[in-house]
Motif scaffolding. Structure first.
Motif, PDB file in Angstrom:
ATOM      1  N   ASP A   1       0.850  -1.183   0.000  1.00  0.00           N
ATOM      2  CA  ASP A   1       0.000   0.000   0.000  1.00  0.00           C
ATOM      3  C   ASP A   1       0.884   1.230   0.000  1.00  0.00           C
ATOM      4  N   LYS A   2       0.278   2.387   0.186  1.00  0.00           N
ATOM      5  CA  LYS A   2       1.031   3.638   0.182  1.00  0.00           C
ATOM      6  C   LYS A   2       0.889   4.347   1.523  1.00  0.00           C
ATOM      7  N   LEU A   3       1.896   5.163   1.817  1.00  0.00           N
ATOM      8  CA  LEU A   3       1.901   6.009   3.008  1.00  0.00           C
ATOM      9  C   LEU A   3       1.942   7.463   2.572  1.00  0.00           C
ATOM     10  N   ASP A   4       1.111   8.299   3.182  1.00  0.00           N
ATOM     11  CA  ASP A   4       1.288   9.724   2.934  1.00  0.00           C
ATOM     12  C   ASP A   4       2.300  10.274   3.942  1.00  0.00           C
ATOM     13  N   GLU A   5       2.551  11.558   3.893  1.00  0.00           N
ATOM     14  CA  GLU A   5       3.587  12.126   4.741  1.00  0.00           C
ATOM     15  C   GLU A   5       3.228  12.102   6.211  1.00  0.00           C
ATOM     16  N   THR A   6       1.958  11.863   6.520  1.00  0.00           N
ATOM     17  CA  THR A   6       1.550  11.766   7.926  1.00  0.00           C
ATOM     18  C   THR A   6       1.577  10.327   8.432  1.00  0.00           C
ATOM     19  N   GLY A   7       1.879   9.379   7.534  1.00  0.00           N
ATOM     20  CA  GLY A   7       1.903   7.977   7.930  1.00  0.00           C
ATOM     21  C   GLY A   7       0.600   7.240   7.729  1.00  0.00           C
ATOM     22  N   ARG A   8      -0.397   7.882   7.105  1.00  0.00           N
ATOM     23  CA  ARG A   8      -1.680   7.224   6.847  1.00  0.00           C
ATOM     24  C   ARG A   8      -1.531   6.248   5.691  1.00  0.00           C
ATOM     25  N   ARG A   9      -2.033   5.026   5.876  1.00  0.00           N
ATOM     26  CA  ARG A   9      -1.997   4.004   4.839  1.00  0.00           C
ATOM     27  C   ARG A   9      -3.207   4.138   3.908  1.00  0.00           C
ATOM     28  N   TYR A  10      -2.975   3.985   2.628  1.00  0.00           N
ATOM     29  CA  TYR A  10      -4.072   4.082   1.674  1.00  0.00           C
ATOM     30  C   TYR A  10      -3.688   3.356   0.385  1.00  0.00           C
ATOM     31  N   GLU A  11      -4.644   3.223  -0.511  1.00  0.00           N
ATOM     32  CA  GLU A  11      -4.485   2.645  -1.845  1.00  0.00           C
ATOM     33  C   GLU A  11      -3.765   1.305  -1.808  1.00  0.00           C
ATOM     34  N   PRO A  12      -4.372   0.304  -1.210  1.00  0.00           N
ATOM     35  CA  PRO A  12      -3.745  -1.021  -1.196  1.00  0.00           C
ATOM     36  C   PRO A  12      -3.747  -1.655  -2.580  1.00  0.00           C
ATOM     37  N   HIS A  13      -2.674  -2.352  -2.888  1.00  0.00           N
ATOM     38  CA  HIS A  13      -2.607  -3.112  -4.129  1.00  0.00           C
ATOM     39  C   HIS A  13      -2.616  -4.589  -3.769  1.00  0.00           C
ATOM     40  N   PHE A  14      -3.792  -5.196  -3.901  1.00  0.00           N
ATOM     41  CA  PHE A  14      -3.951  -6.627  -3.663  1.00  0.00           C
ATOM     42  C   PHE A  14      -3.698  -7.335  -4.993  1.00  0.00           C
ATOM     43  N   LYS A  15      -2.612  -8.054  -5.067  1.00  0.00           N
ATOM     44  CA  LYS A  15      -2.087  -8.536  -6.336  1.00  0.00           C
ATOM     45  C   LYS A  15      -2.497  -9.979  -6.626  1.00  0.00           C
ATOM     46  N   PRO A  16      -2.397 -10.362  -7.897  1.00  0.00           N
ATOM     47  CA  PRO A  16      -2.590 -11.781  -8.233  1.00  0.00           C
ATOM     48  C   PRO A  16      -1.326 -12.578  -7.933  1.00  0.00           C
ATOM     49  N   ASP A  17      -1.451 -13.905  -7.959  1.00  0.00           N
ATOM     50  CA  ASP A  17      -0.267 -14.754  -7.931  1.00  0.00           C
ATOM     51  C   ASP A  17       0.514 -14.539  -9.222  1.00  0.00           C
ATOM     52  N   TRP A  18       1.624 -15.252  -9.341  1.00  0.00           N
ATOM     53  CA  TRP A  18       2.525 -15.030 -10.463  1.00  0.00           C
ATOM     54  C   TRP A  18       1.766 -14.981 -11.782  1.00  0.00           C
ATOM     55  N   ASN A  19       1.913 -13.829 -12.474  1.00  0.00           N
ATOM     56  CA  ASN A  19       1.149 -13.514 -13.677  1.00  0.00           C
ATOM     57  C   ASN A  19       2.130 -12.982 -14.716  1.00  0.00           C
ATOM     58  N   PRO A  20       2.772 -13.882 -15.480  1.00  0.00           N
ATOM     59  CA  PRO A  20       3.870 -13.450 -16.360  1.00  0.00           C
ATOM     60  C   PRO A  20       3.481 -12.399 -17.386  1.00  0.00           C
ATOM     61  N   ALA A  21       2.297 -12.509 -17.982  1.00  0.00           N
ATOM     62  CA  ALA A  21       1.902 -11.517 -18.988  1.00  0.00           C
ATOM     63  C   ALA A  21       1.704 -10.146 -18.350  1.00  0.00           C
ATOM     64  N   LEU A  22       1.163 -10.116 -17.144  1.00  0.00           N
ATOM     65  CA  LEU A  22       0.988  -8.846 -16.442  1.00  0.00           C
ATOM     66  C   LEU A  22       2.346  -8.236 -16.105  1.00  0.00           C
ATOM     67  N   GLN A  23       3.319  -9.064 -15.735  1.00  0.00           N
ATOM     68  CA  GLN A  23       4.644  -8.552 -15.393  1.00  0.00           C
ATOM     69  C   GLN A  23       5.340  -7.953 -16.603  1.00  0.00           C
ATOM     70  N   LEU A  24       5.079  -8.487 -17.794  1.00  0.00           N
ATOM     71  CA  LEU A  24       5.666  -7.903 -19.004  1.00  0.00           C
ATOM     72  C   LEU A  24       4.921  -6.647 -19.454  1.00  0.00           C
ATOM     73  N   SER A  25       3.767  -6.390 -18.857  1.00  0.00           N
ATOM     74  CA  SER A  25       3.007  -5.177 -19.178  1.00  0.00           C
ATOM     75  C   SER A  25       3.345  -4.028 -18.242  1.00  0.00           C
ATOM     76  N   HIS A  26       3.653  -4.351 -17.004  1.00  0.00           N
ATOM     77  CA  HIS A  26       4.202  -3.369 -16.061  1.00  0.00           C
ATOM     78  C   HIS A  26       4.712  -4.118 -14.834  1.00  0.00           C
ATOM     79  N   ASN A  27       5.529  -3.455 -14.052  1.00  0.00           N
ATOM     80  CA  ASN A  27       6.190  -4.110 -12.926  1.00  0.00           C
ATOM     81  C   ASN A  27       5.239  -4.208 -11.733  1.00  0.00           C
ATOM     82  N   TYR A  28       4.254  -5.101 -11.867  1.00  0.00           N
ATOM     83  CA  TYR A  28       3.240  -5.173 -10.813  1.00  0.00           C
ATOM     84  C   TYR A  28       3.786  -5.818  -9.543  1.00  0.00           C
ATOM     85  N   THR A  29       4.814  -6.662  -9.652  1.00  0.00           N
ATOM     86  CA  THR A  29       5.346  -7.348  -8.462  1.00  0.00           C
ATOM     87  C   THR A  29       5.992  -6.345  -7.514  1.00  0.00           C
ATOM     88  N   SER A  30       6.831  -5.502  -8.020  1.00  0.00           N
ATOM     89  CA  SER A  30       7.397  -4.342  -7.317  1.00  0.00           C
ATOM     90  C   SER A  30       7.768  -4.647  -5.872  1.00  0.00           C
TER      91      SER A  30
END
Length: 772
Positions: free
Chosen positions: A343-372
Motif C-alpha cells: 500500500d502507500k503512506l502519505d507524509e503523515t503515515g496514513r496508509r491508503y491505496e492497497p494493491h492486492f495482487k494476483p499470484d505469479w502472472n507473467p503476462a501482467l509482469q511484461l506489461s508493467h512491474n506489478y510485483t514491485s
C-alpha cells in the motif's frame, strides 16, 4: 449561488440544466481542475435540486470525489411531491466509492422538491457528475431483476416469478412494486456491508496479526539481509524505515545501509548512530556518487544472508513482513523470488491505496512491474545475474526481476506471491508512488529493460509504450506465412445481428488468412436463409448446417471438425469488430507455445465494458472483471489497459490453437450445453499447462445473447441450474481461489472492491451466466 452540474432529461429529447443550490452549511472551497469543490461543515449539509420531474423510472448517475482521506461514503437523495419537506422517509441511500461513477435505478413520483446530500458527515469533496435519465419500465425491470439474480443466486426469470407470486397474494402491490422494494433494500444492505481499506485493516489484518503473534515461536532460521541505498533522505523518513526493520516480529535479520555520497551532513551522522545502537546494522560510506544501482550493489556486497530484501530509504516494512516471508519459504522451499501486496503512506503515515495482487502472472509482469514491493531475492540468484545493472536507473528493480526471471528454469514454482500487505510505499512529492507520470524517464528505462529481457530469452517481439505511463505493449512477431484462422460463428435467424457481425469481420479485419464458418442452427426466416446463400459467394465464407436442438458446445465441436485453420476463433454472432488489427493481436499471442486461450476487450453498444477477462468465484462460479466500467477506465491498478493472464476468457471471442482445443476434448456438450462451457474449457486448458491471455488491444463490441435470448422457460431454467451445479462440483477448489485475482477482493461484485466477510461465502449468488 448555484452550481450547474449536467443535463437532466425530463422527457425524451427535452433537456434542461439541473441546478444544485448549496445549503448555508455547504462551503465553497478551492477550484479543483475546473470543478468547484465543497466542504460539508456538518452532517446536515446538502444541495437543493432545483428541478421538477414527472413520475417514472430514472437512472440516477453521480460521481463524487472525496478530497480528504476517505475512500467510501454514503450519499442520500430526498424528494417530495409537496413544496416543503414534511418528513425524510422519502429518500434512498447512495453508497459510493470516491472517484467512481455510481448508478442506480429510482422510481419517482412527480417531484416538486428534492435535495442531494453528498456525504453523511463533514468533509471535503467535488461533484464531477450528477444526472437523472428516464428509463423505459421494461429496461428498469430487466436491470433490477439482473442485480437481484446476482445477489440471490437465481436466474432473472426466477426472481420475477417469485415477486409475481408474492404480488398475486396481495391486493395492493404489483410485481414491480415488490421488485423495486427488494432492489432498493439491496443498496441499503451494501451500504451497511461495504468495506473501506481502513475497515479492512481493522477487521481483517489486525485480527490476523494478533492470531499470528499468539502462535509465533522463536526461530533462528533463514538470515534475511535488508539492503537500503541512501542518498540525502529526510531524516525522519529514514528513521521510520530503519525502525520498521527493528520492529520485525522475525529477529534473524541484518540491515545493510550504503550512503551514496550524500551531500547532507546529517545523513552520515544518522547512519553512524544506527550502527552504534544495533549490531545488526552494517554501513558503508561511498566516496563517490554512483546512483541507485551502484549503491544497491554496494549494499548487497555487505550481505551474508540467504535472501536479500529490498527497501527504499523512505518506505517501511510491515512489522510481520519477514515472518510472512519466512512462513512462505517453509511452504515453498524452492522459491527464488518472492513478492507481496503493498500500500502507500502519505507524509503523515496514513496508509491508503492497497494493491492486492494476483499470484505469479507473467503476462501482467511484461506489461508493467506489478510485483514491485516487497521484493525478496535469493542471494545466489542475485549474484548469478550480476546484481543491479547500471544504465537502467528508474527501472532498475524491474530489470533485476526480469533478468532473474530469465535465469529461472521453473518460474511457476520458483516465484511466490505472499497475499499480505508487507510493504508501505511512501508517496512523496515527485515520487513514482505518488504519480507514475511524474517520472517519465522510468517509462523509457522500462522499454530498454523489456527489450533486453526479450533478447535474453530469444523471443521475437517488439516493445512499445502502453496505454498508460509505465505500462508496455509487447508485440510478438507474426510469421511470414500467416497461420490460417477459422472463425466459428453459430447463428439462428437474427439476420440484422448476424449481418453486422459478418460485415464487420469481412470489411474491417486486416489479418488476411482466415475463413469464416457460419454454423446455421435451423434458421427459419426467409431473409436469413437468402443471406446465408448469398454470403457464400465470398470465398472466405462457408455455411455449415446444424439442424439439431441448440447446444452451443456441440455446435462448436462440430464446426471444429470442419475447420481448416490451425487456429480457432469462437465468435458470437452478436459481436462487431472495432479495432481492425484485432485478429493480428490475438494470433500473435495464441501462437506462443505456453499460451492457451486468448480473449479480447468487449464493449456493450453504449461503450461500457462487457468483458475484460473472467474472475473465478465471483457470484459462486465466475464473473466478468470490471463489467459495466466505462471503456476508457484504467481499471484496478491499470488492469483494463494492460495485457495479462486471466484464469478464463469468454467464448464470445476466444482464440485457441486447434491442437490445444482437441487436446482437452473441446467443449463439454453433455454437461454444459449452453452456460459456463467456456469457463470449463479454459480451466481444462489451464489444467493442461497453458496460460490464458486477455488483451485490451483486441477491441470489439458484444451485444450479448441477442439471437438466443434469455432463459425464460422452465426447461431453460432447469438446464441452467444443472450446469451451474456441475461447475461448482467439478471445479470447487479452483472457483474458491483464483490465482489471477486476490483473496482480499470481493467475490460479490465485479469491480475489484475490497472483500467483506459476506463476499467470502462460497454459497454466494451466481454473478455471471456466461451464456453466449
Amino acid at each position: 449561488m448555484t452550481l450547474n452540474v449536467t443535463n437532466l432529461i425530463l422527457s425524451w429529447g427535452a433537456k434542461k440544466n439541473i441546478r444544485l443550490i448549496p445549503s448555508q452549511s455547504m462551503l465553497r472551497q478551492r477550484n479543483d481542475e475546473n470543478f468547484e469543490s465543497w466542504c460539508c461543515s456538518d452532517s446536515d449539509s446538502y444541495f437543493i435540486v432545483r428541478q421538477s420531474c414527472w413520475p417514472g423510472w430514472f437512472m440516477l448517475e453521480f460521481q463524487v470525489n472525496l478530497l480528504d482521506e476517505r475512500e467510501h461514503e454514503r450519499a442520500r437523495f430526498y424528494y417530495s411531491s409537496e413544496r416543503s419537506y414534511l418528513q425524510k422517509e422519502r429518500s434512498f441511500v447512495l453508497p459510493f466509492q470516491s472517484g467512481k461513477m455510481q448508478r442506480r435505478i429510482v422510481r419517482l413520483p412527480r417531484v416538486r422538491l428534492a435535495r442531494f446530500d453528498p456525504m453523511e458527515s463533514a468533509g471535503h469533496f467535488a461533484i464531477r457528475h450528477f444526472a437523472l435519465k428516464p428509463l423505459l419500465p421494461s429496461f428498469a425491470r430487466d436491470r433490477m431483476s439482473w442485480r437481484l439474480a446476482r445477489l440471490y443466486g437465481r436466474t432473472q426469470l426466477e426472481v420475477l416469478q417469485v415477486f409475481a407470486q408474492q404480488a398475486s397474494q396481495q391486493s395492493d402491490v404489483s410485481r414491480d412494486d415488490l421488485l423495486y422494494q427488494a432492489y432498493d433494500a439491496s443498496f441499503e444492505q451494501r451500504a451497511r456491508s461495504g468495506i473501506s481499506y481502513q475497515q479492512w485493516i481493522t477487521q481483517v489484518e489486525l485480527p490476523y496479526l494478533a492470531a499470528m503473534r499468539a502462535c509465533m515461536r522463536p526461530t533462528s532460521g533463514i538470515l534475511f539481509s535488508i539492503i537500503i541505498p541512501v542518498y540525502n533522505p529526510k531524516p525522519v523518513f529514514l528513521q521510520q524505515a530503519v525502525l520498521s526493520v527493528q520492529r520485525q516480529y522475525y529477529s534473524n535479520w541484518e540491515l545493510c545501509l550504503v550512503d551514496d555520497a550524500s551531500t547532507r551532513s546529517d545523513t552520515r551522522d544518522l547512519l553512524r548512530r544506527f550502527a552504534e545502537a544495533d549490531a545488526r546494522i552494517k554501513i558503508v560510506f561511498r566516496e563517490q556518487n554512483g546512483h541507485i544501482s551502484v549503491a544497491s550493489n554496494s549494499a548487497a556486497s555487505l550481505a551474508s544472508g540467504e535472501y536479500l530484501v529490498l527497501l527504499d530509504q523512505d518506505d517501511e516494512l510491515a512489522e510481520h513482513a519477514l515472518w510472512a516471508v519466512w512462513e512462505a519459504l517453509q511452504s515453498n522451499p524452492r522459491a527464488y523470488l518472492l513478492y507481496s501486496d503493498e500500500d502507500k503512506l502519505d507524509e503523515t503515515g496514513r496508509r491508503y491505496e492497497p494493491h492486492f495482487k494476483p499470484d505469479w502472472n507473467p503476462a501482467l509482469q511484461l506489461s508493467h512491474n506489478y510485483t514491485s514491493h516487497l521484493g525478496v531475492y535469493k542471494a545466489d540468484l542475485f549474484r548469478q545475474v550480476g546484481g543491479f545493472r547500471e544504465g537502467v536507473e528508474g527501472a532498475q528493480d524491474y530489470d533485476l526481476f526480469l533478468r532473474c526471471l530469465a535465469a529461472l528454469d521453473q518460474p511457476d514454482q520458483q516465484i511466490v506471491h505472499i497475499p499480505q500487505v508487507l510493504y508501505h510505499w511512501r508517496a512523496l512529492a515527485g515520487s513514482t508512488a505518488q504519480a507514475a507520470s511524474q517520472k517519465t524517464y522510468t517509462w523509457k528505462a522500462g522499454l530498454r529493460v523489456l527489450e533486453h529481457y526479450l533478447q535474453l530469452t530469444g523471443q521475437q517481439a517488439v516493445v512499445e509504450k502502453g496505454l498508460l505511463p509505465n505500462t508496455y505493449d509487447v508485440r510478438y512477431a507474426l510469421p511470414e506465412s500467416l497461420p490460417k484462422v477459422s472463425l466459428l460463428v453459430p447463428t439462428r435467424d437474427g439476420l440484422e445481428v448476424l449481418r453486422r457481425c459478418v460485415e464487420s469481420v469481412l470489411n474491417k479485419t486486416t489479418y488476411t488468412n482466415y475463413e469464416l464458418l457460419i454454423i446455421d442452427n435451423a434458421s427459419q426466416q426467409v431473409e436469413t436463409l437468402t443471406y446465408l446463400d448469398d454470403i457464400q459467394q465470398d470465398a472466405r465464407v462457408r455455411v455449415l448446417s446444424w439442424p439439431h436442438a441448440f447446444n452451443y458446445s456441440a455446435i462448436n465441436n462440430f464446426a471444429v471438425g470442419e475447420a481448416q485453420g490451425e487456429l480457432l476463433c469462437l465468435l458470437n454472432n452478436d459481436v462487431e469488430v472495432i479495432a481492425a488489427d484485432w485478429l493480428n493481436v490475438m494470433v500473435s499471442h495464441a501462437i506462443q507455445p505456453t499460451v492457451g486461450c486468448v480473449g479480447a476487450k468487449l464493449l456493450y453498444g453504449d461503450g461500457r465494458i462487457q468483458h475484460a477477462g473472467v474472475v473465478l468465484g465471483v457470484g459462486g462460479v465466475a464473473g466478468h472483471a470490471h463489467k459495466y466500467y466505462p471503456s476508457d477506465h484504467h481499471g484496478y491498478f491499470s488492469r483494463l489497459k494492460v495485457t495479462q493472464n486471466y484464469s478464463a476468457v469468454t467464448a464470445a471471442c476466444l482464440l485457441v490453437r486447434k491442437v490445444v482445443y482437441e487436446q482437452v476434448g473441446g467443449l463439454d456438450e453433455i454437461n454444459l450445453q449452453v452456460a459456463f462451457n467456456d469457463i470449463d474449457f479454459c480451466l481444462k486448458v489451464r489444467e493442461a499447462g497453458y496460460r490464458h491471455i486477455w488483451t485490451p488491444y483486441a477491441l470489439l463490441y458484444h451485444h450479448e445473447s441477442v439471437s438466443r435470448g434469455q432463459d425464460d422457460t422452465s426447461e431453460k431454467k432447469k438446464r441452467f441450474l444443472a450446469e451451474m451445479n456441475y461447475m461448482r462440483q467439478r471445479w470447487r477448489e479452483r472457483l474458491q481461489a483464483d490465482p489471477c485475482y486476490s483473496p482480499h477482493l470481493s467475490l460479490e461484485y465485479e469491480d475489484f472492491s475490497i472483500s467483506s466477510a459476506q463476499s467470502k461465502n462460497e454459497d454466494i449468488a451466481v454473478g455471471a451466466n456466461h451464456q453466449h
